[in-house]
Design an enzyme around this catalytic site. Sequence first.
Site, mmCIF file in Angstrom:
data_model
loop_
_atom_site.group_PDB
_atom_site.id
_atom_site.type_symbol
_atom_site.label_atom_id
_atom_site.label_comp_id
_atom_site.label_asym_id
_atom_site.label_seq_id
_atom_site.Cartn_x
_atom_site.Cartn_y
_atom_site.Cartn_z
ATOM 1 N N MET A 179 1.152 5.278 0.015
ATOM 2 C CA MET A 179 0.202 6.614 0.358
ATOM 3 C C MET A 179 1.107 7.843 0.245
ATOM 4 O O MET A 179 2.152 7.812 0.866
ATOM 5 C CB MET A 179 -0.335 6.163 1.756
ATOM 6 C CG MET A 179 -1.265 4.858 1.904
ATOM 7 S SD MET A 179 -2.034 4.784 3.457
ATOM 8 C CE MET A 179 -2.695 2.961 3.390
ATOM 9 N N ASP A 233 0.680 -1.218 0.003
ATOM 10 C CA ASP A 233 0.218 0.060 -0.079
ATOM 11 C C ASP A 233 0.741 1.231 -0.024
ATOM 12 O O ASP A 233 1.367 1.588 0.973
ATOM 13 C CB ASP A 233 -0.914 -0.007 1.279
ATOM 14 C CG ASP A 233 -1.895 -0.916 1.059
ATOM 15 O OD1 ASP A 233 -2.677 -0.910 0.117
ATOM 16 O OD2 ASP A 233 -2.291 -1.822 2.146
ATOM 17 N N MET A 241 -1.900 4.868 -3.766
ATOM 18 C CA MET A 241 -2.985 5.716 -3.296
ATOM 19 C C MET A 241 -2.217 7.233 -3.395
ATOM 20 O O MET A 241 -1.726 7.726 -2.277
ATOM 21 C CB MET A 241 -3.366 5.394 -1.925
ATOM 22 C CG MET A 241 -4.315 4.241 -1.692
ATOM 23 S SD MET A 241 -4.383 3.378 -0.261
ATOM 24 C CE MET A 241 -3.019 2.151 -0.380
ATOM 25 N N GLY A 247 -6.512 4.485 3.066
ATOM 26 C CA GLY A 247 -5.656 5.410 4.054
ATOM 27 C C GLY A 247 -5.076 4.537 5.330
ATOM 28 O O GLY A 247 -4.192 5.166 5.714
HETATM 29 C C1 DX5 Z 1 -6.086 0.826 3.083
HETATM 30 C C2 DX5 Z 1 -5.293 -0.210 2.283
HETATM 31 C C3 DX5 Z 1 -5.541 -1.656 2.582
HETATM 32 C C4 DX5 Z 1 -5.406 -2.057 4.101
HETATM 33 C C5 DX5 Z 1 -6.373 -3.237 4.311
HETATM 34 O O1 DX5 Z 1 -6.096 2.288 2.527
HETATM 35 O O2 DX5 Z 1 -5.598 -0.225 0.775
HETATM 36 O O3 DX5 Z 1 -4.539 -2.635 1.867
HETATM 37 O O4 DX5 Z 1 -4.099 -2.486 4.283
HETATM 38 O O5 DX5 Z 1 -6.359 -3.363 5.782
HETATM 39 P P1 DX5 Z 1 -7.308 -4.007 6.593
HETATM 40 O O6 DX5 Z 1 -7.426 -5.483 6.281
HETATM 41 O O7 DX5 Z 1 -6.821 -4.091 7.833
HETATM 42 O O8 DX5 Z 1 -8.603 -3.505 6.259
HETATM 43 ZN ZN ZN Z 2 -4.663 -1.598 -0.590
#
Ligand code: DX5
Ligand code: ZN
Length: 226
Positions: free
Chosen positions: A39, A37, A76, A150
């Site tokens: 960000m 991920d 993101m 996020g």
């Molecule tokens: C959120 C991320 C997800 C996050 C999911 O913005 O894109 O990939 O890590 O985490 P869980 O599984 O804890 O919802």
């Molecule tokens: Zn993700």
Amino acid sequence: MTTTYRIAPSILSADFARLGEEVKSVIDAGADWIHFDVMDNHYVPNLTFGPMICQALKPHAKTASGLAVPIDVHLMISPVDALAASFADAGADLISFHPDASAHVHRSIQAIKSKGVKAGLVFNPAEPLDVLEWTIDEIDLILIMSVNPGFGGQGFIDSALRKIEHARKLIDASGKDIRLEVDGGIKADNIRRVADAGADTFVAGSAIFGKPDYKAVVDQMRQALG
Ligand code: DX5
Ligand code: ZN
């Protein structure tokens, strides 16, 4: 035809001080992909890791017998194209971005594919799938967000299920081999519902890394998938 299900642990919830080991452990536990991920504190209100960390993890993304495990990069970030190219160079196997983060969605898809990397589009909970009408023939992956992006550890937003059903219909109508991935709030006790809606690939961060025994969680998820 039987569906091949993939579990993609998100290392957002891993111990960042031991990322290489965490990647290895979760692969030993049965991870099919590593979800990464990215960000930027601009498109989303949080900041994580860049291409150098992806590159550093790449040698760890393999099974004990040496088979490569795909790195699934979820961008993101805005803008998209330059960093997407850097992630391709850093060893990403799939790169997905949010269409509302790119001024030229088709161009961003081409920028990723020209690097020989699979390209995906990601849809936030309130975002329609309209852009797929003009892009589905170009992409390898659709990622439906079941939380607002996020942060890890949020609750699954149920309206995502209807969107997954809609995306599944679009994929089937396209006749193309496109993965349908879902991200956010997935746990062993709701993964079956997500699969029944039409998803084949499941991101899970806190559900896996929040427990001491990763394999136990991955096994429970596979059991629920049947
Ligand atoms: C959120 C991320 C997800 C996050 C999911 O913005 O894109 O990939 O890590 O985490 P869980 O599984 O804890 O919802
Ligand atoms: Zn993700």
